[in-house]
Structure formats: structure tokens, C-alpha cells
Design a protein around this motif. Structure first.
Motif, PDB file in Angstrom:
ATOM      1  N   GLY A   4       0.755  -1.182   0.021  1.00  0.00           N
ATOM      2  CA  GLY A   4       0.092   0.183  -0.185  1.00  0.00           C
ATOM      3  C   GLY A   4       1.002   1.407  -0.063  1.00  0.00           C
ATOM      4  N   LEU A   5       1.934   1.451   0.771  1.00  0.00           N
ATOM      5  CA  LEU A   5       2.792   2.264   0.783  1.00  0.00           C
ATOM      6  C   LEU A   5       3.626   2.592  -0.459  1.00  0.00           C
ATOM      7  N   LEU A   6       3.958   1.476  -1.026  1.00  0.00           N
ATOM      8  CA  LEU A   6       4.680   1.547  -2.340  1.00  0.00           C
ATOM      9  C   LEU A   6       3.675   2.189  -3.629  1.00  0.00           C
ATOM     10  N   ALA A   7       2.325   1.579  -3.363  1.00  0.00           N
ATOM     11  CA  ALA A   7       1.441   2.295  -4.434  1.00  0.00           C
ATOM     12  C   ALA A   7       1.142   3.709  -4.183  1.00  0.00           C
ATOM     13  N   ILE A   9       3.490   6.100  -3.383  1.00  0.00           N
ATOM     14  CA  ILE A   9       4.543   6.997  -3.713  1.00  0.00           C
ATOM     15  C   ILE A   9       4.208   7.554  -5.202  1.00  0.00           C
ATOM     16  N   PRO A  10       3.799   6.807  -5.987  1.00  0.00           N
ATOM     17  CA  PRO A  10       3.520   7.907  -7.381  1.00  0.00           C
ATOM     18  C   PRO A  10       2.241   8.937  -7.236  1.00  0.00           C
ATOM     19  N   TRP A  11       1.524   8.684  -6.361  1.00  0.00           N
ATOM     20  CA  TRP A  11       0.349   9.720  -6.033  1.00  0.00           C
ATOM     21  C   TRP A  11       0.878  10.826  -5.212  1.00  0.00           C
ATOM     22  N   VAL A  12       1.859  10.587  -4.456  1.00  0.00           N
ATOM     23  CA  VAL A  12       2.464  11.637  -3.663  1.00  0.00           C
ATOM     24  C   VAL A  12       3.316  12.600  -4.516  1.00  0.00           C
ATOM     25  N   ALA A  13       4.195  11.793  -5.414  1.00  0.00           N
ATOM     26  CA  ALA A  13       4.858  12.751  -6.412  1.00  0.00           C
ATOM     27  C   ALA A  13       4.085  13.411  -7.314  1.00  0.00           C
ATOM     28  N   ILE A  14       3.071  12.739  -7.861  1.00  0.00           N
ATOM     29  CA  ILE A  14       1.983  13.747  -8.759  1.00  0.00           C
ATOM     30  C   ILE A  14       1.494  14.669  -8.022  1.00  0.00           C
ATOM     31  N   GLY A  15       0.847  14.463  -6.842  1.00  0.00           N
ATOM     32  CA  GLY A  15       0.340  15.710  -5.989  1.00  0.00           C
ATOM     33  C   GLY A  15       1.154  16.747  -5.378  1.00  0.00           C
ATOM     34  N   LEU A  16       2.505  16.294  -5.269  1.00  0.00           N
ATOM     35  CA  LEU A  16       3.459  17.498  -5.002  1.00  0.00           C
ATOM     36  C   LEU A  16       3.840  18.542  -6.337  1.00  0.00           C
TER      37      LEU A  16
END
Length: 86
Positions: A4-7, A9-16
């Protein structure tokens, strides 16, 4: 939990990137840095373990009679069976 945490990561990067806290190239650089650090650490630990294994392994004593040793045939399959004696 890890998956779940690995999944995430991309969403956090896109959000930033969306909220303009980072550029897209920052996320690519961060991923590259993370991968490099992880692989470099694994390589360093592996090299240290191999070095320690060589240092801790005792030297094999020399055989008393060299003619009594068993021939090493581990790589025989590469060259085929030995030639018959002539």
C-alpha cells in the motif's frame, strides 16, 4: 502495508507536482536517487559479506599425497567426458 505504501509513492509525487511544491524533474531525480542508494547499499553489504567470508574462512591444508586427491569434475559437462586412456 508495504504494498500500500509503495502504491502511494507515485500519487504523492504527482500531488507535489500539481500543487507546485516540486517540478516533475524533481520526482524523477528523487526516484533515481532512491534506487541508486538502495542498490548501492545492497552492493556494499554484499561486498562486505564476501570480504568477511574470505577473511574468516580458514585456509585448506595441503594434502599429504597429491596423487590421492580426487580430481575436480565440477566443470566436466562443459568439455564432455574425459578421453579414454591410451
Amino acid at each position: 502495508l508495504s504494498a500500500g505504501l509503495l502504491a502511494l509513492i507515485p500519487w504523492v509525487a504527482i500531488g507535489l507536482v500539481i500543487v507546485h511544491f516540486h517540478y516533475f524533474s524533481d520526482t524523477i531525480g528523487g526516484a533515481g536517487t532512491g534506487i541508486t542508494v538502495a542498490l548501492g547499499t545492497a552492493l556494499g553489504v554484499d561486498a562486505a559479506a564476501a570480504w568477511a567470508g574470505r577473511r574468516l574462512r580458514p585456509e585448506a591444508p595441503a594434502p599429504a599425497d597429491p596423487a590421492a586427491t580426487v580430481p575436480d569434475r565440477r566443470n566436466e559437462w562443459l568439455s564432455g567426458p574425459p578421453a579414454p586412456p591410451s
